[in-house]
Design a protein around this motif. Structure first.
Motif, short mmCIF file in Angstrom:
data_model
loop_
_atom_site.label_atom_id
_atom_site.label_comp_id
_atom_site.label_asym_id
_atom_site.label_seq_id
_atom_site.Cartn_x
_atom_site.Cartn_y
_atom_site.Cartn_z
N ALA A 6 44.80 43.89 37.57
CA ALA A 6 43.53 43.24 37.89
C ALA A 6 43.36 42.04 36.98
O ALA A 6 43.38 42.18 35.75
CB ALA A 6 42.37 44.21 37.73
N GLY A 7 43.18 40.86 37.57
CA GLY A 7 43.16 39.64 36.77
C GLY A 7 44.57 39.13 36.52
O GLY A 7 44.83 38.48 35.50
N GLY A 8 45.46 39.42 37.44
CA GLY A 8 46.88 39.11 37.24
C GLY A 8 47.27 37.66 37.35
O GLY A 8 48.44 37.33 37.15
N THR A 9 46.31 36.76 37.63
CA THR A 9 46.62 35.34 37.68
C THR A 9 46.09 34.58 36.46
O THR A 9 46.26 33.37 36.37
CB THR A 9 46.02 34.70 38.96
OG1 THR A 9 44.61 34.92 38.98
CG2 THR A 9 46.66 35.29 40.21
N GLY A 10 45.46 35.29 35.52
CA GLY A 10 44.95 34.67 34.31
C GLY A 10 46.00 34.55 33.23
O GLY A 10 47.17 34.91 33.43
#
Length: 246
Positions: A6-10
């Protein structure tokens, strides 16, 4: 193992994805750009289908403790409910060293998120990390103008990649509740680090170390963000990280 990030593009999320794939795990990235909204729960059931573990590194950029609390609590509750429906066995959360000692709104929001995660129906692991080396660069470039105002903070910065690797290692194991904290090799003043980044790669700015008011400011300035006991210590120093920028 099927890992959902979750939040893997940050900043940290991308590194977690890389480390998980490097370790041979199947990875699913949760982000709005992938059609999943953590704040509403839209798309979560599909994203978590067949997942073994969820690693939550989602974040919100805000100075409002109220907004941060609303975001983190909503996201965590949505994730936990979807995990229970999907039969996920392990929830891993990234947090921050000092959230229990520095009475700042954002930190209090993260502390509340820890409690929600640990109280949920799916067994959880919480990893508190020191500020990343990258935080100094973010502090320098966050605002325009010739001055960078940085909180007077004593930290023990750690490489984000080393934190990502530890999150993946923990995710592959059994839930442990509160995991040992992870910090870098040495305590340093954040304003000094921002000045180093400015001199090394720009933009050139006058860096002002600003003492935050009240107990939160005093705690930050006097070691409230330092690890309090034995734990993991990253190998990469801030100067080594800085040398890699150019």
């Amino acid at each position: 193992m099927r890992m959902v990030v979750a939040g893997g593009t940050g900043l940290v999320g991308k590194l977690v994805v890389e480390e998980a794939r490097k370790a041979g795990h199947e990875v699913v990235v949760i982000s709005r750009s992938r059609g999943v909204d953590l704040t509403t729960g839209a798309g979560l059931d599909e994203a978590l289908r067949g997942a073994d573990v969820v690693i939550d590194v989602s974040n919100i950029e805000t100075l409002s403790g109220k907004k941060a609390t609303g975001f983190f609590e909503t996201v965590t509750r949505n994730l936990r409910a979807a995990e229970e429906r999907a039969g996920v066995k392990h929830h891993v959360l990234l947090s921050i060293i000092g959230v229990d000692r520095v009475e700042w709104g954002y930190y209090q929001a993260k502390l509340n998120q820890e409690r929600v995660a640990l109280a949920g129906p799916v067994p959880a692991t919480v990893l508190r990390a020191a500020q990343f080396h990258e935080f100094a660069l973010q502090s320098l470039t966050r605002m325009g103008g010739p001055i960078a105002v940085v909180p007077s903070m004593l930290s023990q910065p750690v490489a984000a990649r080393e934190v990502a690797a530890e999150l993946v290692r923990l995710a592959a194991g059994d839930p442990v509740g509160m995991a040992p904290e992870i910090a870098g090799p040495e305590p340093l003043r954040m304003a000094d680090l921002v000045r180093k980044v400015s001199r090394r790669c720009g933009p050139r700015k006058w860096v002002l170390g600003f003492p935050m008011p009240g107990r939160a400011g005093r705690a930050m300035a006097t070691g409230g963000n330092l690890p309090t006991g034995p734990g993991l210590r990253g190998r990469q120093t801030f100067d080594e990280w800085l040398n890699e920028l150019r």
